[in-house]
Design a protein around this motif. Structure first.
Motif, PDB file in Angstrom:
ATOM      1  N   ASP A 168      -4.712  -9.615  14.667  1.00 26.85           N
ATOM      2  CA  ASP A 168      -3.475  -9.793  15.111  1.00 26.85           C
ATOM      3  C   ASP A 168      -2.580  -9.634  13.816  1.00 26.85           C
ATOM      4  OD1 ASP A 168      -4.094 -10.361  17.821  1.00 26.85           O
ATOM      5  OD2 ASP A 168      -3.849 -12.230  17.527  1.00 26.85           O
ATOM      6  N   TRP A 169      -3.039 -10.154  12.867  1.00 22.82           N
ATOM      7  CA  TRP A 169      -2.223 -10.073  11.501  1.00 22.82           C
ATOM      8  C   TRP A 169      -2.409  -8.641  10.998  1.00 22.82           C
ATOM      9  CZ3 TRP A 169      -3.352  -8.388   6.797  1.00 22.82           C
ATOM     10  CH2 TRP A 169      -2.150  -8.717   5.634  1.00 22.82           C
ATOM     11  N   ILE A 170      -3.410  -8.186  11.064  1.00 23.44           N
ATOM     12  CA  ILE A 170      -3.485  -6.625  10.678  1.00 23.44           C
ATOM     13  C   ILE A 170      -2.576  -5.928  11.415  1.00 23.44           C
ATOM     14  CG2 ILE A 170      -5.014  -4.656  10.699  1.00 23.44           C
ATOM     15  CD1 ILE A 170      -7.283  -6.883  10.075  1.00 23.44           C
ATOM     16  N   ASP A 171      -2.734  -6.024  12.748  1.00 28.93           N
ATOM     17  CA  ASP A 171      -1.779  -4.958  13.659  1.00 28.93           C
ATOM     18  C   ASP A 171      -0.397  -5.386  13.387  1.00 28.93           C
ATOM     19  OD1 ASP A 171      -4.045  -4.245  14.891  1.00 28.93           O
ATOM     20  OD2 ASP A 171      -3.819  -5.602  16.603  1.00 28.93           O
ATOM     21  N   GLU A 172       0.219  -6.562  13.098  1.00 28.15           N
ATOM     22  CA  GLU A 172       1.549  -6.795  12.805  1.00 28.15           C
ATOM     23  C   GLU A 172       1.988  -6.404  11.524  1.00 28.15           C
ATOM     24  OE1 GLU A 172       4.757 -10.429  13.042  1.00 28.15           O
ATOM     25  OE2 GLU A 172       2.797 -10.476  13.635  1.00 28.15           O
ATOM     26  N   HIS A 173       1.055  -6.565  10.486  1.00 24.25           N
ATOM     27  CA  HIS A 173       1.483  -6.246   8.997  1.00 24.25           C
ATOM     28  C   HIS A 173       0.708  -5.096   8.145  1.00 24.25           C
ATOM     29  CE1 HIS A 173       3.692 -10.373   9.359  1.00 24.25           C
ATOM     30  NE2 HIS A 173       2.585 -10.743   9.921  1.00 24.25           N
ATOM     31  N   VAL A 174       0.116  -4.511   8.856  1.00 31.23           N
ATOM     32  CA  VAL A 174      -0.599  -3.241   7.963  1.00 31.23           C
ATOM     33  C   VAL A 174      -0.247  -2.176   9.046  1.00 31.23           C
ATOM     34  CG1 VAL A 174      -2.677  -2.435   7.052  1.00 31.23           C
ATOM     35  CG2 VAL A 174      -2.294  -4.805   7.135  1.00 31.23           C
ATOM     36  N   ASP A 175       0.034  -1.047   8.368  1.00 35.51           N
ATOM     37  CA  ASP A 175       0.272   0.228   8.908  1.00 35.51           C
ATOM     38  C   ASP A 175      -1.028   0.696   9.269  1.00 35.51           C
ATOM     39  OD1 ASP A 175       0.582   3.107   9.348  1.00 35.51           O
ATOM     40  OD2 ASP A 175       2.497   2.917   8.089  1.00 35.51           O
ATOM     41  N   PRO A 176      -0.954   1.367  10.437  1.00 38.25           N
ATOM     42  CA  PRO A 176      -2.190   1.946  11.226  1.00 38.25           C
ATOM     43  C   PRO A 176      -2.745   3.000  10.396  1.00 38.25           C
ATOM     44  CG  PRO A 176      -0.386   1.451  12.918  1.00 38.25           C
ATOM     45  CD  PRO A 176       0.118   1.225  11.355  1.00 38.25           C
ATOM     46  N   ALA A 177      -1.726   3.650   9.746  1.00 36.61           N
ATOM     47  CA  ALA A 177      -2.391   4.809   8.842  1.00 36.61           C
ATOM     48  C   ALA A 177      -3.035   4.301   7.578  1.00 36.61           C
ATOM     49  CB  ALA A 177      -1.376   5.858   8.572  1.00 36.61           C
ATOM     50  N   THR A 178      -2.901   3.167   7.393  1.00 38.64           N
ATOM     51  CA  THR A 178      -3.640   2.516   5.906  1.00 38.64           C
ATOM     52  C   THR A 178      -4.994   2.170   6.210  1.00 38.64           C
ATOM     53  OG1 THR A 178      -1.390   1.442   5.081  1.00 38.64           O
ATOM     54  CG2 THR A 178      -3.227   0.645   4.245  1.00 38.64           C
ATOM     55  N   PRO A 179      -5.861   3.011   5.446  1.00 38.19           N
ATOM     56  CA  PRO A 179      -7.404   2.479   5.346  1.00 38.19           C
ATOM     57  C   PRO A 179      -7.478   0.997   4.828  1.00 38.19           C
ATOM     58  CG  PRO A 179      -6.928   4.833   4.244  1.00 38.19           C
ATOM     59  CD  PRO A 179      -5.676   3.853   4.411  1.00 38.19           C
ATOM     60  N   PRO A 193       0.874  -1.217  -0.071  1.00 40.51           N
ATOM     61  CA  PRO A 193      -0.017  -0.061   0.077  1.00 40.51           C
ATOM     62  C   PRO A 193       0.691   1.146   0.089  1.00 40.51           C
ATOM     63  CG  PRO A 193      -0.800  -1.589   1.699  1.00 40.51           C
ATOM     64  CD  PRO A 193       0.735  -2.117   1.283  1.00 40.51           C
ATOM     65  N   VAL A 194       0.305   2.150  -0.686  1.00 35.15           N
ATOM     66  CA  VAL A 194       1.247   3.593  -0.884  1.00 35.15           C
ATOM     67  C   VAL A 194       0.348   4.753  -0.093  1.00 35.15           C
ATOM     68  CG1 VAL A 194       2.109   5.175  -2.381  1.00 35.15           C
ATOM     69  CG2 VAL A 194       1.956   2.760  -3.031  1.00 35.15           C
ATOM     70  N   GLY A 195       0.994   5.376   0.639  1.00 31.71           N
ATOM     71  CA  GLY A 195       0.321   6.500   1.442  1.00 31.71           C
ATOM     72  C   GLY A 195      -0.872   6.227   2.285  1.00 31.71           C
ATOM     73  N   SER A 196      -1.931   7.037   1.893  1.00 32.04           N
ATOM     74  CA  SER A 196      -2.994   6.921   2.386  1.00 32.04           C
ATOM     75  C   SER A 196      -4.010   6.118   1.517  1.00 32.04           C
ATOM     76  CB  SER A 196      -3.784   8.194   2.732  1.00 32.04           C
ATOM     77  OG  SER A 196      -3.928   8.926   1.661  1.00 32.04           O
ATOM     78  N   LYS A 197      -3.568   5.346   0.522  1.00 34.36           N
ATOM     79  CA  LYS A 197      -4.383   4.600  -0.333  1.00 34.36           C
ATOM     80  C   LYS A 197      -5.025   3.396   0.328  1.00 34.36           C
ATOM     81  CE  LYS A 197      -4.576   6.954  -4.244  1.00 34.36           C
ATOM     82  NZ  LYS A 197      -5.515   7.533  -4.888  1.00 34.36           N
ATOM     83  N   PRO A 198      -6.209   2.857   0.203  1.00 28.73           N
ATOM     84  CA  PRO A 198      -6.727   1.794   0.774  1.00 28.73           C
ATOM     85  C   PRO A 198      -5.967   0.621   0.378  1.00 28.73           C
ATOM     86  CG  PRO A 198      -8.516   3.239   0.033  1.00 28.73           C
ATOM     87  CD  PRO A 198      -7.245   3.453  -0.728  1.00 28.73           C
ATOM     88  N   LEU A 199      -5.988  -0.285   1.485  1.00 24.87           N
ATOM     89  CA  LEU A 199      -5.529  -1.630   1.221  1.00 24.87           C
ATOM     90  C   LEU A 199      -6.978  -2.573   1.334  1.00 24.87           C
ATOM     91  CD1 LEU A 199      -3.839  -4.247   1.103  1.00 24.87           C
ATOM     92  CD2 LEU A 199      -3.657  -4.256   3.628  1.00 24.87           C
ATOM     93  N   ILE A 200      -7.267  -3.632   0.279  1.00 28.15           N
ATOM     94  CA  ILE A 200      -8.164  -4.562   0.297  1.00 28.15           C
ATOM     95  C   ILE A 200      -7.877  -5.807   1.044  1.00 28.15           C
ATOM     96  CG2 ILE A 200     -10.056  -5.566  -0.987  1.00 28.15           C
ATOM     97  CD1 ILE A 200      -9.865  -3.035  -2.743  1.00 28.15           C
TER      98      ILE A 200
END
Length: 224
Positions: A88-99, A16-23
């Motif tokens: 748990d996976w989200i917390d570890e692998h996805v930046d908190p700033a990523t929608p 994911p780039v910047g504030s672009k969402p991740l699906i």
């Protein structure tokens, strides 16, 4: 029961780039991470996708929770354990700033609804394909209702797997507590069709636009 997601097999379209969402793509019972990864080309290209493998081995593939005697009515504690593994996976692998937008099929669709209900402030929308919801109340349900998340539900009118009443329960429950878009596809069974994918793409373009209030609220909260 404690579960975990094996990140080594996660299929990313790109970072994911910047504030672009991740699906976040979540497959159904007996499937695997490569299944829904194939849907990425049908989705808006500016958004990255991550397709994860469910934590339980089942039916030659994997499952989020054990199959129940009555389809669409899993044991609540099993759904809670799978949801915690996903968070748990989200917390570890996805930046908190990523929608973040969870999108799942069948069991994966049930996971979408449970994720949104459990931690509504972390997500900006959800997509449920032939999915259902748990009837068990959660302590965060009022918070979920207040968030008014955009949710898309698509299903077939000839689904032989999930009883129609389970779909109708999910529809009624979510209509009262979210910004719900629901489409029932004539002749479709327990599957996904191209018209549904086109509708999902249009839904995401709306839900993830920077003019969307929920999107702006999320960006404001993480950049405050």
């Amino acid at each position: 029961m404690s579960l975990s997601i094996n990140n080594d097999v996660t299929v990313w379209s790109r970072t994911p780039v910047g504030s672009k969402p991740l699906i976040l793509l979540m497959h159904g019972l007996g499937s695997h991470e490569n299944d829904l990864a194939g849907l990425a080309p049908y989705l808006p290209h500016e958004y990255a996708t991550a397709s994860v493998r469910a934590p339980l081995a089942a039916m030659g593939g994997f499952a989020w929770f054990p199959a129940s005697p009555t389809p669409g009515q899993p044991q609540p504690e099993d759904v809670v354990a799978a949801t915690q593994a996903a968070l748990d996976w989200i917390d570890e692998h996805v930046d908190p700033a990523t929608p973040l937008v969870p999108m799942g099929f069948s069991q994966g669709g049930a996971m979408v609804s449970q994720l949104l209900r459990t931690r509504p402030q972390r997500f900006i929308a959800g997509v449920m394909m032939s999915g259902f919801i748990s009837e068990v109340d959660l302590p965060t349900d009022e918070e979920f209702k207040s968030a008014q998340l955009p949710i898309f539900i698509g299903r077939g009118d000839r689904d032989p797997i999930i009883p129609t009443e389970r779909f109708e329960y999910a529809s009624d429950w979510l209509h009262e507590r979210s910004l719900l878009t629901e489409v029932v596809y004539n002749g479709m069974q327990h599957s996904v069709c191209e018209p549904e994918l086109a509708n999902i793409a249009h839904f995401l373009e709306y839900a993830l636009t920077e003019e969307n209030d929920r999107y702006q609220q999320f960006l404001s909260s993480v950049h405050a």
